[in-house]
Design a protein around this motif. Structure first.
Motif, PDB file in Angstrom:
ATOM      1  N   GLN A  46     -41.075  40.609  38.470  1.00 50.42           N
ATOM      2  CA  GLN A  46     -42.387  40.945  39.051  1.00 50.42           C
ATOM      3  C   GLN A  46     -42.278  41.478  40.471  1.00 50.42           C
ATOM      4  OE1 GLN A  46     -45.266  38.201  40.152  1.00 50.42           O
ATOM      5  NE2 GLN A  46     -43.891  36.510  40.610  1.00 50.42           N
ATOM      6  N   GLU A  47     -41.300  41.012  41.219  1.00 53.64           N
ATOM      7  CA  GLU A  47     -41.211  41.470  42.603  1.00 53.64           C
ATOM      8  C   GLU A  47     -40.524  42.828  42.668  1.00 53.64           C
ATOM      9  OE1 GLU A  47     -39.441  38.390  44.973  1.00 53.64           O
ATOM     10  OE2 GLU A  47     -40.903  36.926  44.226  1.00 53.64           O
TER      11      GLU A  47
ATOM     12  N   MET B  90     -47.103  39.607  33.514  1.00 51.05           N
ATOM     13  CA  MET B  90     -47.003  40.194  34.860  1.00 51.05           C
ATOM     14  C   MET B  90     -48.373  40.575  35.404  1.00 51.05           C
ATOM     15  SD  MET B  90     -43.652  42.607  34.793  1.00 51.05           S
ATOM     16  CE  MET B  90     -44.240  43.580  36.153  1.00 51.05           C
TER      17      MET B  90
ATOM     18  N   GLN C  47     -49.815  39.156  38.862  1.00 49.68           N
ATOM     19  CA  GLN C  47     -50.193  40.016  39.982  1.00 49.68           C
ATOM     20  C   GLN C  47     -51.661  39.869  40.359  1.00 49.68           C
ATOM     21  OE1 GLN C  47     -48.618  43.747  38.682  1.00 49.68           O
ATOM     22  NE2 GLN C  47     -46.535  43.196  39.308  1.00 49.68           N
TER      23      GLN C  47
ATOM     24  N   GLY D 240     -51.958  36.913  46.902  1.00 53.41           N
ATOM     25  CA  GLY D 240     -50.748  36.534  47.630  1.00 53.41           C
ATOM     26  C   GLY D 240     -51.000  35.529  48.737  1.00 53.41           C
TER      27      GLY D 240
ATOM     28  N   THR E 150     -49.160  28.881  40.364  1.00 52.58           N
ATOM     29  CA  THR E 150     -48.934  29.924  39.351  1.00 52.58           C
ATOM     30  C   THR E 150     -49.436  29.496  37.961  1.00 52.58           C
ATOM     31  OG1 THR E 150     -46.959  30.533  40.589  1.00 52.58           O
ATOM     32  CG2 THR E 150     -47.195  31.460  38.391  1.00 52.58           C
TER      33      THR E 150
END
Lengths: 311, 436
Positions: free
Chosen positions: A112-113, A195, A199, A203, A224
């Motif tokens: 994902q990053e 994903m 996302q 954040g 999460t």
């Protein structure tokens, strides 16, 4: 009293809509009509047809020979293959879902990053999803073949099986071989869905948690997973429904064998219609039973999902 | 609200109307009776330049093309051939039967022909078949398969027979006479055991396709016939697969399964897709085999092959008359022209040019005996088995025997590798299907 007056007014308004209201209603129907026709033509009529066939003596070659209700249903329920196929399909669904979901989740966490090689990794993992399930099954059929496949000599060298035995020749071998195929084929697809869910988590929640000193494991556990719950629920619905309706991979890899030990419910419907019974009435009766079961399963799943959303 | 309600009612009526229209289109109340109506067709048929459609299945593509090309080259009628993938045949024929879009000529796996005939897929052409000058000379199995209550519907198209084959090189190494194949079931076990005792890497005495009902009937039923037994009752509604003759056959294979290298590795799991490969690779001593797969090995094979009839318990010989039978579909509007093709195909001349000259098995016994003068002598041995060959006839044969996971397949799994005391119970399961 005031409430009664208001209610009467609403009832009158509904019964005798104003010319403007009527126009709006007509316009509304005009907007939904194309979709409504599609829904009726593509969903309601076929379901009605299947329901009608399930009560008819309808052979593959001879067509409809009149009513046969409820014999199709009793014949299906009396068939020992039904219990065998339901049991196998549930086992396959459980295995697939329990293996596929964590793998897709781990893969999503892995890529994902925005790291240097992650785009390559994402593409590599997603590529199998671009293949049709039938093509994938044919590919794996060749891989598993004792005659031309590369796996038999390797398993033979490892002492796990004789080079001339077939991986698909035993019930367990066939089940696990199919699970491997399905995980390979669908992991990338479920990874992308996961994903998207990951996302969508802001954040700044992670930033705040880091400032509070939460470790990565705690963040995974407390942020999460709870926030990903709707995504996990959705992927589970897709995986469970898809696995309960498994057909192509088993049709190509095992044909329900050996000795009917990998018979799925949809494969049984196919066999009723085109292979053994050639009885479209029985096939339709089993289809109706599967439809009802799936509606019930999905209702439970959606209800659980909605319950959690309310929490 | 009332308006909304009436709209909903209208939609429901529309949906119901569509449904009924669909049902009317799909239904075929006045058809589907066993055997189509007898029709008036000239004895030789009609050759007037009509274009005929024909379906056959992929495994017989080569023979079908040979037949159609030879007919088209010598007749005004022209046959357009469509090859169907093997697994799609039943679905495609079923859909076409319900919409009356079957081709003029339809060829199908002979063990499925009784079901198709029973469902009225073919026209009754008893009169035409009976008027064939060489009727007594044609193999009867494919005619019997399409005969219901005295009405004949089909003729032989492509005949595929089973024979006993052995690897002469392995026989020599095992101290057996390479020119003498097994003449009884005991000899079969004895020969296979001798080859197994060679204990060579990958080499086995015999081979069985344990998960393929179709291959199993093709290989095992001839031994039952040769022993004087009957696998099925005359009307095809009862199985006798637990008879003394049948159990003797299973017992022979069980003896081999119980010794090292008796049956080739993979025999129990073999689904039929690759069951001819181990013998072709030179790894099997002796086994029943499709003759169509052995002719190519006569000249180019890596070892010498022996050919004999499949023996019974005390000798004799028989073969399974497999392959495809052919008939005129009930939808055909060109029955006279279609019969012209079929009648021509049965002629000695066509049987010679289409089948014998291409080293395929003819349906005509005279051609089988005299038409292969230049062929390998082993072809004559195989051809001679046709006269004693049989085709099992049962409406539900496919479900009881051929289908994956059929009770017959389960019977063999138990009789050869598992609990042999269940044979009677499996036979009952076969009977339950045949009697449906």
């Amino acid at each position: 009293m005031a409430a009664e007056v208001a209610a009467t007014a609403v009832r009158r308004a509904v019964r005798t809509p104003s010319p403007r209201g009527r126009k709006d209603a007509l316009r509304g129907w005009a907007f939904v009509a194309p979709t409504a026709i599609l829904v009726v033509g593509l969903f309601i009529v076929p379901i009605g047809l299947v329901a009608f066939m399930s009560g008819s003596d309808w052979s593959l070659m001879g067509g409809n020979r009149g009513s046969n209700f409820p014999d199709n249903f009793t014949n299906v329920l009396a068939d020992p293959l039904l219990g065998q196929s339901v049991s196998f399909t549930l086992r396959y669904t459980l295995l697939t879902t329990l293996i596929l979901m964590p793998i897709a989740f781990l893969l999503a966490l892995l890529v994902q990053e925005a790291r240097r090689w992650n785009n390559v990794l994402r593409t590599a993992i997603l590529v199998p999803s671009a293949l049709g399930i039938a093509s994938s099954s044919l590919l794996f059929y060749a891989l598993y073949s004792p005659q031309v496949g590369p796996l038999n000599p390797i398993l033979d060298q490892l002492g796990l099986m004789d080079v001339r035995e077939s991986i698909l020749g035993t019930a367990n071998g066939a089940l696990w071989a199919t699970v491997v195929l399905v995980v390979w084929r669908f992991a990338g697809y479920y990874m992308i869905l996961t994903m998207v869910g990951l996302q969508a988590i802001p954040g700044d929640i992670y930033e705040a948690a880091s400032l509070d000193g939460a470790s990565k494991v705690t963040q995974l556990r407390k942020i999460t997973l709870p926030l990903l719950r709707p995504t996990i629920a959705m992927t589970m619905i897709l995986s469970i429904t898809g696995s309960l309706l498994a057909f192509d991979q088993f049709y190509i890899l095992t044909k329900g064998g050996p000795n009917n030990e990998t018979m799925t419910i949809v494969l049984l419907i196919y066999k009723y219609a085109f292979e053994t019974k050639k009885d479209l009435g029985m096939a339709a009766a089993l289809s109706v039973l599967v439809l009802v079961a799936l509606v019930v399963v999905n209702l439970f799943q959606l209800r659980a999902l909605r319950g959690r959303d309310k929490d | 609200m009332a308006r909304h309600h009436s709209f909903r009612t209208g939609a429901a009526v529309l949906a119901g109307g569509l449904l009924l229209a669909g049902l009317t289109a799909c239904g075929s109340d006045d058809e589907g009776e066993a055997g189509g109506d007898a029709v008036s067709i000239p004895a030789e048929g009609t050759d007037d330049g009509t274009t005929l459609t024909m379906w056959t299945r992929a495994p017989l593509e080569r023979q079908a093309i040979n037949a159609v090309e030879a007919y088209n080259a010598t007749h005004e009628n022209q046959v357009e051939l469509e090859i169907l993938p093997n697994d799609d045949v039943e679905g495609k024929v079923g859909a076409a039967a319900q919409t009356d879009t079957l081709p003029d000529i339809l060829a199908g796996d002979v063990v499925r022909i009784p079901y198709w005939t029973n469902e009225g897929i073919f026209l009754d052409i008893t009169e035409q078949i009976d008027s064939l000058a060489n009727l007594d000379d044609l193999q009867q199995g494919h005619i019997d398969a399409g005969t219901i209550e005295g009405g004949k519907h089909t003729l032989p198209f492509v005949t595929d027979i089973s024979v006993m084959v052995w690897n002469k090189d392995l026989y020599e190494q095992a101290g057996l006479d390479p020119e003498q194949g097994p003449q009884t079931l005991d000899e079969f076990v004895e020969h296979a055991t001798a080859v197994a005792a060679l204990d060579q890497e990958g080499v086995a005495g015999s081979y069985l396709a344990g998960q393929s009902g179709g291959a199993l009937v093709f290989k095992l039923l001839p031994s039952i016939w040769a022993s004087g037994g009957e696998p099925l009752s005359a009307d095809g509604t009862e199985a006798m697969m637990a008879s003394d003759e049948a159990t003797a056959v299973y017992s022979a294979y069980r003896q081999l399964a119980e010794i090292d290298n008796g049956l080739g590795a993979g025999s129990r799991d073999e689904t039929g897709a690759t069951w001819t490969a181990p013998f072709q690779e030179g790894n099997i001593g002796v086994m029943p085999y499709p003759f169509t797969a052995v002719t190519g090995m006569f000249e180019d094979g890596p070892f010498e092959v022996g050919v004999a009839p499949i023996p019974g318990v005390d000798g004799g010989g028989s073969t399974f008359l497999g392959g495809d039978a052919i008939g005129i579909s009930r939808s055909s509007e060109n029955a006279a022209q279609a019969w012209n093709f079929m009648a021509w195909l049965m002629s000695d001349e066509a049987q010679q040019t289409v089948f014998a000259d291409n080293n395929d098995t003819a349906a005509n016994l005279t051609v089988l005996a005299e038409g292969y003068a230049d062929a390998d002598p082993r072809t004559a041995i195989a051809n001679a088995t046709v006269a004693d060959g049989r085709t099992p006839v049962a409406v539900n044969f496919n479900e009881a025997f051929n289908a994956a996971g059929s009770p017959w397949q389960l019977l063999i799994q138990d009789a050869v590798w598992g609990d042999a005391s269940t044979i009677e119970a499996h036979n009952d399961a076969i009977n339950a299907i045949l009697a449906q």
